[in-house]
Structure formats: structure tokens, C-alpha cells
Design a protein around this motif. Structure first.
Motif, PDB file in Angstrom:
ATOM      1  N   ALA A   1       0.832  -1.199   0.000  1.00 23.49           N
ATOM      2  CA  ALA A   1       0.000   0.000   0.000  1.00 23.49           C
ATOM      3  C   ALA A   1       0.870   1.255   0.000  1.00 23.49           C
ATOM      4  N   PHE A   2       0.717   2.094  -1.011  1.00 23.78           N
ATOM      5  CA  PHE A   2       1.418   3.373  -1.055  1.00 23.78           C
ATOM      6  C   PHE A   2       0.745   4.386  -0.140  1.00 23.78           C
ATOM      7  N   SER A   3      -0.579   4.224   0.001  1.00 24.25           N
ATOM      8  CA  SER A   3      -1.370   5.097   0.863  1.00 24.25           C
ATOM      9  C   SER A   3      -2.637   4.352   1.243  1.00 24.25           C
ATOM     10  N   LYS A   4      -3.563   4.997   1.898  1.00 21.57           N
ATOM     11  CA  LYS A   4      -4.825   4.358   2.242  1.00 21.57           C
ATOM     12  C   LYS A   4      -5.679   4.079   1.008  1.00 21.57           C
ATOM     13  N   LYS A   5      -5.366   4.758  -0.092  1.00 25.02           N
ATOM     14  CA  LYS A   5      -6.175   4.609  -1.298  1.00 25.02           C
ATOM     15  C   LYS A   5      -5.491   3.804  -2.399  1.00 25.02           C
ATOM     16  N   ALA A   6      -4.183   3.923  -2.516  1.00 24.47           N
ATOM     17  CA  ALA A   6      -3.478   3.310  -3.653  1.00 24.47           C
ATOM     18  C   ALA A   6      -2.600   2.146  -3.212  1.00 24.47           C
TER      19      ALA A   6
ATOM     20  N   GLN B   1     -16.663   4.197  -1.212  1.00 27.42           N
ATOM     21  CA  GLN B   1     -17.104   2.799  -1.121  1.00 27.42           C
ATOM     22  C   GLN B   1     -16.677   1.952  -2.315  1.00 27.42           C
ATOM     23  N   PHE B   2     -16.083   2.606  -3.318  1.00 30.86           N
ATOM     24  CA  PHE B   2     -15.658   1.900  -4.517  1.00 30.86           C
ATOM     25  C   PHE B   2     -14.156   1.637  -4.491  1.00 30.86           C
ATOM     26  N   SER B   3     -13.762   0.602  -5.185  1.00 27.41           N
ATOM     27  CA  SER B   3     -12.346   0.387  -5.476  1.00 27.41           C
ATOM     28  C   SER B   3     -12.229  -0.028  -6.931  1.00 27.41           C
ATOM     29  N   PHE B   4     -11.215   0.502  -7.591  1.00 28.50           N
ATOM     30  CA  PHE B   4     -10.986   0.230  -9.002  1.00 28.50           C
ATOM     31  C   PHE B   4      -9.577  -0.347  -9.150  1.00 28.50           C
ATOM     32  N   SER B   5      -9.462  -1.388  -9.919  1.00 30.54           N
ATOM     33  CA  SER B   5      -8.146  -1.980 -10.128  1.00 30.54           C
ATOM     34  C   SER B   5      -7.995  -2.411 -11.579  1.00 30.54           C
ATOM     35  N   GLY B   6      -6.755  -2.502 -11.985  1.00 29.17           N
ATOM     36  CA  GLY B   6      -6.444  -2.955 -13.331  1.00 29.17           C
ATOM     37  C   GLY B   6      -5.099  -3.639 -13.334  1.00 29.17           C
ATOM     38  N   GLY B   7      -4.951  -4.602 -14.212  1.00 26.53           N
ATOM     39  CA  GLY B   7      -3.692  -5.320 -14.262  1.00 26.53           C
ATOM     40  C   GLY B   7      -3.720  -6.396 -15.314  1.00 26.53           C
ATOM     41  N   ILE B   8      -2.843  -7.362 -15.150  1.00 27.37           N
ATOM     42  CA  ILE B   8      -2.761  -8.470 -16.089  1.00 27.37           C
ATOM     43  C   ILE B   8      -3.173  -9.761 -15.397  1.00 27.37           C
ATOM     44  N   ARG B   9      -3.658 -10.673 -16.175  1.00 27.74           N
ATOM     45  CA  ARG B   9      -4.084 -11.980 -15.671  1.00 27.74           C
ATOM     46  C   ARG B   9      -3.618 -13.036 -16.674  1.00 27.74           C
ATOM     47  N   MET B  10      -2.959 -14.059 -16.176  1.00 29.96           N
ATOM     48  CA  MET B  10      -2.559 -15.184 -17.021  1.00 29.96           C
ATOM     49  C   MET B  10      -3.082 -16.462 -16.390  1.00 29.96           C
ATOM     50  N   GLU B  11      -3.759 -17.276 -17.170  1.00 33.25           N
ATOM     51  CA  GLU B  11      -4.284 -18.539 -16.666  1.00 33.25           C
ATOM     52  C   GLU B  11      -4.205 -19.585 -17.760  1.00 33.25           C
ATOM     53  N   GLY B  12      -4.049 -20.844 -17.338  1.00 35.27           N
ATOM     54  CA  GLY B  12      -3.964 -21.880 -18.345  1.00 35.27           C
ATOM     55  C   GLY B  12      -3.598 -23.239 -17.794  1.00 35.27           C
TER      56      GLY B  12
END
Length: 328
Positions: free
Chosen positions: A172-177, A233-244
Motif C-alpha cells: 500500500a502506497f497510501s490508504k487509497k493506492a 465505497q468503490f475500489s478500481f483496479s487494473g492489471g494483467i491476468r494469465m491462466e492456463g
């Protein structure tokens, strides 16, 4: 495994109940990373519709130890030409309980003393509760049908008792990020489950020779990494996902029919929390799909001197949504 909020509640004596749903339609055929676009153009593509609901319940013993139980219910439909009379499109179906699993989780650092960064590890067991011999009818002519095991991709289970390894970490960089990482690996020591791939018919001599006449019991993996930002009340995230599915298992033999490969996706996630209830929606969008060589492919290549690699159908995206709530 969803990997969205494993630490939903760290209060001792808390129960968390979650319902996680997933839907996708696979229809784009790949050999390696090359799409076989002619399959869709010709109308010969195989189409899978998969909808699954996983029911999970977690018991938080203290702020470091927890135990979870997961039970999936799956409804599958698969339409194709080649599995039937090669002229008309027919469908096969499967529905029921999948392979249940249970796992124990442990935070490496006491969350009460370290809230900025931490890592959770999990060790679990997957049981072969799903029907891995599910059968349906295959149309050979307009008036003739043969009962046989449905394709491996829509079987309810794999027939193996597996070991699961998980890790969930954040900084956690901060309470939000913050940034996060989730990893999951299912190891299936059993090599094959004895289910024929001939769909009620007789396996070909070549399939028997190369080992693809019966279904493999493959390992599975999933990795997620990204960043998250909280806004009220919201949280937004983005990233990569690999599955197989890997070509070769971590433990045990790897022969038998499987379609190894992976999907690399960009994954946006939005979550909404009210008190002890959280809802989430995630839509991983494929950016790379790769159907790798299986062990039977490698055996065929070695024995014939001609490079062999089968295909697999992938989805453009999947829709993951669910709800979780905690109580004492």
C-alpha cells in the motif's frame, strides 16, 4: 479462485460467504499464437458456453489464520460439426457439481503490526467430486446417435486428487493506492483418468500410439498482478491476468489428451462495499492466446519427424461477478 479480496475480513471468529460467477464463450481457434481465422469464416469452429458458480465459505480463526471451502456448480454447452456427422452442428451438454477444494491460509506478517505490506500463503486439497465421465449423445447420422463421454473441456471434473498452492501479496502506497499479486497452482499427480476421447466410438490407432486416446489429468495455474485505487465505497483496479494449463505437470506423468496453453488478459475490476458486504465485477479481455504442444504432440513429432501441434478454442473475454459478506 477469484483472488479479488481474500482478506475481506481479518477479525477473529468471522465467517465470510461468497458467491463467485463466471461466464465465457470460447470459439476462436489457435495453434500456438496463430489464430485459425478460417474456422469462423467456414462455420466449422467449436463453440463452448461455460457458466460456473462457485460457493465459498471462509472461517477467520485469528488475524493470521483462516480456512476456506469452495464448491463449484457448472453448466456447459458445446456445439460442433466434427464431433458429430461433420455436416450439421449439434450440441452436447453437462451440468452439476465440480471438483470441490479446501485450503488453509496464513499471513506471513501479523496484519495488526504491518498494514502497509503483507503476503498470504495458502495450501489446499482438491477432491475429484465432479463427474469426469459425463456422457451425452453424439449424432453420427440424422437418425443415429451414440452415447459417449463429452469433450474434456466440458467435463465437470478431471478425476484427480490435487494439491493447491496460493499466494496473495500487496503493498500500500497510501490508504487509497496499492499494488497486488495473486498466484494459484493446482498440481494433479494423477496422469490419466481412463476416460476415452473417442466420444463413444473406437479410438484410432494413431491416438493410441501417441497417448491421446484417454484424457489427461492436467495441472492448472493462474497469476494476477496490478494496481488498485479506493474511492469512498468503490475500489478500481487494473492489471494483467494469465491462466492456463501447462504441457507437463509438476508432479507425475503428463501423457494423455489435454489442450495445454494459456490466456494473457488485461483485467479491469470494480468493487463496491457497504459495511460487511462487497460486490465485484471483473472482465478480463484476452490480449494473447497460445495453444502449446502437448505431450502426445511431442511424441508424434519425435516419431514421425513432422512437427505436430493441435489447436484449442479460446474466448475473447470472460465475465466474472460476485458478492461476499461477513458475519459472526
Amino acid at each position: 479462485m477469484t483472488g479479488h479480496d481474500e482478506a475481506f475480513s481479518s477479525k477473529s471468529g468471522t465467517w465470510t460467504f461468497a458467491v463467485n460467477n463466471r461466464y465465457f464463450k470460447s470459439f476462436r481457434h489457435f495453434v500456438g499464437t496463430e489464430e485459425q481465422k478460417q474456422r469462423v469464416d467456414e462455420g466449422t469452429e467449436v463453440i463452448n458456453h461455460v457458466f460456473s458458480t462457485e460457493l465459498g465459505i471462509t472461517r477467520q480463526f485469528n488475524n493470521r489464520w483462516s480456512f476456506a471451502f469452495f464448491a463449484p456448480l457448472t453448466s456447459n454447452a458445446r456445439s460442433s460439426l466434427y464431433e458429430h456427422d461433420s455436416k450439421h452442428r449439434y450440441s452436447t451438454y453437462s451440468f452439476g457439481l465440480g471438483d470441490i477444494r479446501m485450503a488453509a491460509y496464513y499471513w506471513l506478517v501479523n496484519p495488526g503490526k504491518m498494514s502497509k505490506a503483507n503476503m498470504q500463503v495458502g495450501l489446499g486439497l482438491k477432491l475429484p467430486t465432479g463427474d469426469y465421465k459425463y456422457t451425452d449423445y453424439f449424432h453420427k447420422t440424422d437418425s443415429t446417435k451414440i452415447l459417449g463421454p463429452v469433450d474434456q473441456s466440458i467435463q465437470l471434473g478431471d478425476g484427480g486428487t490435487g494439491i493447491t498452492l496460493e499466494t496473495n501479496a500487496f503493498y500500500a502506497f497510501s490508504k487509497k493506492a496499492s499494488v497486488f499479486f495473486n498466484g494459484f497452482y493446482l498440481s494433479n499427480p494423477r496422469e490419466q483418468n481412463g476416460v476415452s476421447t473417442a466420444r463413444g466410438g473406437v479410438p484410432s490407432a494413431s491416438n493410441i500410439a501417441y497417448g491421446s486416446d484417454v484424457m489427461s489429468v492436467p495441472d492448472q495455474f493462474m497469476i494476477r498482478a496490478g494496481a488498485s485505487y479506493a474511492l469512498k465505497q468503490f475500489s478500481f483496479s487494473g492489471g494483467i491476468r494469465m491462466e492456463g494449463i501447462p504441457s507437463e505437470d509438476l508432479i507425475g506423468g503428463s501423457n494423455g489428451f489435454r489442450r495445454p496453453g494459456y490466456v494473457l488478459s488485461a483485467e479491469p475490476v470494480v468493487a463496491f462495499r457497504v459495511k460487511q458486504t462487497q460486490l465485484y465485477l471483473a472482465v478480463p479481455v484476452a490480449v494473447q492466446r497460445n495453444r502449446t504442444q502437448s505431450v502426445p504432440d511431442k511424441i508424434r513429432t519425435e516419431r514421425t519427424g513432422v512437427y505436430a501441434q493441435g489447436d484449442a478454442a479460446f474466448a475473447d473475454y470472460s465475465i466474472n461477478f460476485g458478492v461476499a459478506f461477513s458475519f459472526k
